[in-house]
Design an enzyme around this catalytic site. Structure first.
Site, PDB file in Angstrom:
ATOM      1  N   HIS A 133     -10.339   7.277   1.529  1.00 15.39           N
ATOM      2  CA  HIS A 133      -8.943   7.217   1.207  1.00 15.39           C
ATOM      3  C   HIS A 133      -8.774   5.977   0.269  1.00 15.39           C
ATOM      4  O   HIS A 133      -9.853   5.145   0.241  1.00 15.39           O
ATOM      5  CB  HIS A 133      -8.025   6.770   2.592  1.00 15.39           C
ATOM      6  CG  HIS A 133      -8.243   5.534   2.923  1.00 15.39           C
ATOM      7  ND1 HIS A 133      -9.532   5.296   3.763  1.00 15.39           N
ATOM      8  CD2 HIS A 133      -7.403   4.406   2.749  1.00 15.39           C
ATOM      9  CE1 HIS A 133      -9.235   4.055   4.289  1.00 15.39           C
ATOM     10  NE2 HIS A 133      -8.553   3.125   3.547  1.00 15.39           N
ATOM     11  N   CYS A 165      -1.825  -2.784   7.862  1.00 18.56           N
ATOM     12  CA  CYS A 165      -1.926  -3.818   6.636  1.00 18.56           C
ATOM     13  C   CYS A 165      -0.750  -4.526   6.668  1.00 18.56           C
ATOM     14  O   CYS A 165      -0.744  -5.840   6.098  1.00 18.56           O
ATOM     15  CB  CYS A 165      -2.071  -2.777   5.137  1.00 18.56           C
ATOM     16  SG  CYS A 165      -3.838  -2.092   5.239  1.00 18.56           S
ATOM     17  N   LYS A 198      -7.211  -4.630  -2.967  1.00 18.35           N
ATOM     18  CA  LYS A 198      -8.047  -5.112  -1.823  1.00 18.35           C
ATOM     19  C   LYS A 198      -8.719  -3.963  -1.404  1.00 18.35           C
ATOM     20  O   LYS A 198      -8.714  -2.732  -1.493  1.00 18.35           O
ATOM     21  CB  LYS A 198      -6.994  -5.690  -0.707  1.00 18.35           C
ATOM     22  CG  LYS A 198      -5.976  -4.623  -0.138  1.00 18.35           C
ATOM     23  CD  LYS A 198      -5.057  -5.222   0.606  1.00 18.35           C
ATOM     24  CE  LYS A 198      -3.892  -4.190   1.001  1.00 18.35           C
ATOM     25  NZ  LYS A 198      -4.585  -3.237   2.172  1.00 18.35           N
ATOM     26  N   HIS A 212     -10.900   1.246  -2.782  1.00 21.97           N
ATOM     27  CA  HIS A 212     -12.188   1.082  -2.115  1.00 21.97           C
ATOM     28  C   HIS A 212     -13.388   2.188  -3.193  1.00 21.97           C
ATOM     29  O   HIS A 212     -12.679   2.936  -4.008  1.00 21.97           O
ATOM     30  CB  HIS A 212     -12.231   2.112  -1.124  1.00 21.97           C
ATOM     31  CG  HIS A 212     -11.320   1.411   0.007  1.00 21.97           C
ATOM     32  ND1 HIS A 212     -11.483   0.304   0.683  1.00 21.97           N
ATOM     33  CD2 HIS A 212     -10.227   1.995   0.801  1.00 21.97           C
ATOM     34  CE1 HIS A 212     -10.681   0.000   1.686  1.00 21.97           C
ATOM     35  NE2 HIS A 212      -9.969   1.105   1.843  1.00 21.97           N
ATOM     36  N   HIS A 217     -17.524   3.610   0.737  1.00 23.08           N
ATOM     37  CA  HIS A 217     -17.059   2.395   1.389  1.00 23.08           C
ATOM     38  C   HIS A 217     -17.511   2.194   3.011  1.00 23.08           C
ATOM     39  O   HIS A 217     -17.421   3.540   3.556  1.00 23.08           O
ATOM     40  CB  HIS A 217     -15.561   2.120   1.323  1.00 23.08           C
ATOM     41  CG  HIS A 217     -15.454   0.779   1.804  1.00 23.08           C
ATOM     42  ND1 HIS A 217     -14.855   0.228   2.964  1.00 23.08           N
ATOM     43  CD2 HIS A 217     -15.200  -0.474   0.889  1.00 23.08           C
ATOM     44  CE1 HIS A 217     -14.666  -0.843   2.937  1.00 23.08           C
ATOM     45  NE2 HIS A 217     -14.791  -1.525   1.735  1.00 23.08           N
ATOM     46  N   ASP A 246      -4.659  -0.717  -1.818  1.00 25.48           N
ATOM     47  CA  ASP A 246      -6.086  -0.265  -1.395  1.00 25.48           C
ATOM     48  C   ASP A 246      -6.923   0.219  -2.426  1.00 25.48           C
ATOM     49  O   ASP A 246      -6.214   1.164  -3.252  1.00 25.48           O
ATOM     50  CB  ASP A 246      -6.012   0.727  -0.110  1.00 25.48           C
ATOM     51  CG  ASP A 246      -6.542   0.187   1.155  1.00 25.48           C
ATOM     52  OD1 ASP A 246      -6.648  -1.091   1.272  1.00 25.48           O
ATOM     53  OD2 ASP A 246      -6.793   0.728   1.947  1.00 25.48           O
ATOM     54  N   ASP A 279       0.619  -1.191   0.085  1.00 25.61           N
ATOM     55  CA  ASP A 279       0.039   0.129   0.000  1.00 25.61           C
ATOM     56  C   ASP A 279       0.865   1.420   0.084  1.00 25.61           C
ATOM     57  O   ASP A 279       0.482   2.165   0.580  1.00 25.61           O
ATOM     58  CB  ASP A 279      -1.011   0.160   0.951  1.00 25.61           C
ATOM     59  CG  ASP A 279      -2.225  -1.029   0.920  1.00 25.61           C
ATOM     60  OD1 ASP A 279      -2.060  -1.914   0.227  1.00 25.61           O
ATOM     61  OD2 ASP A 279      -2.743  -1.178   2.108  1.00 25.61           O
TER      62      ASP A 279
END
Length: 202
Positions: A83, A153, A108, A50, A54, A48, A10
């Site tokens: 984010h 993470c 993810k 999203h 989310h 990440d 990330d």
């Protein structure tokens, strides 16, 4: 080592200084992460990713404050500032990150109702990313991890990797932590108990 892969967690704009969920020291570790990338033949990036609105975003809950908690079907969930929203500059990798050697990018957190820290499993601990099978299919037995954030993470990925049977080393200087309510010390201890090696040198 042919059986070793580097997993860069990330390293995205929103997690670095100036981002909406900036981890202190995020920008400073980029050169160290790049040095690790240069030294490894097999590199995997996580991202990440999203959707807007989310469920883990505080903005999705009227009156909720960022960094508060709410009970989700799978347990307590920290609510974050918006984010790494898909296709936004904040979700992009840090512009100085050397991504050219990456052989795979694992996205993810794209399931709207489930947050995702680990590169292996989402926070419901059931929904898998497929990374475990990919690594085993390619014959990797040892993983080196770095990136953001150490106490979320990176740590969750390291713990899941150990549970999946991999040898795992986290290069601590090539990470940075959010340290929310003592999360850094807590997750360092959990990783050590699980047999994760904490390396001091990048």
């Amino acid at each position: 080592m042919p059986n070793e892969a580097l997993i860069v967690i990330d390293m995205q704009n929103d997690f670095c200084e100036g981002g909406t969920l900036a981890v202190p020291g995020g920008n400073a570790i980029v050169p160290l992460v790049n040095r690790l990338i240069e030294r490894h033949d097999h590199v995997i990036l996580t991202q990440d990713w999203h959707p807007p609105g989310h469920a883990s975003f505080a903005s999705a809950w009227p009156g909720a404050s960022p960094f508060s908690a709410r009970d989700f079907p799978y347990g307590p969930q920290t609510l974050w500032p918006d984010h790494c929203v898909q296709d936004t500059p904040g979700a992009a990798f840090h512009p100085d990150l050397q991504i050219g050697k990456a052989q795979m990018v694992v996205r993810k957190g794209f399931h709207r109702g489930i947050d995702s820290y680990s590169a292996f499993r989402e926070n419901d601990r059931v929904t898998r990313t497929g990374l475990d099978g990919y690594l085993k299919e390619r014959g990797f037995t040892r993983l080196v991890m770095c990136g953001l954030a150490l106490d979320y993470c990176v740590a969750w990925s390291a713990l899941d990797a150990r549970q999946a049977g991999f040898a795992v080393a986290v290069v601590q200087p090539a990470t940075a932590a959010i340290d929310l309510d003592g999360s850094k010390a807590r997750m360092l201890a959990e990783m050590q108990q699980a047999g994760v090696t904490l390396d001091d040198a990048p």
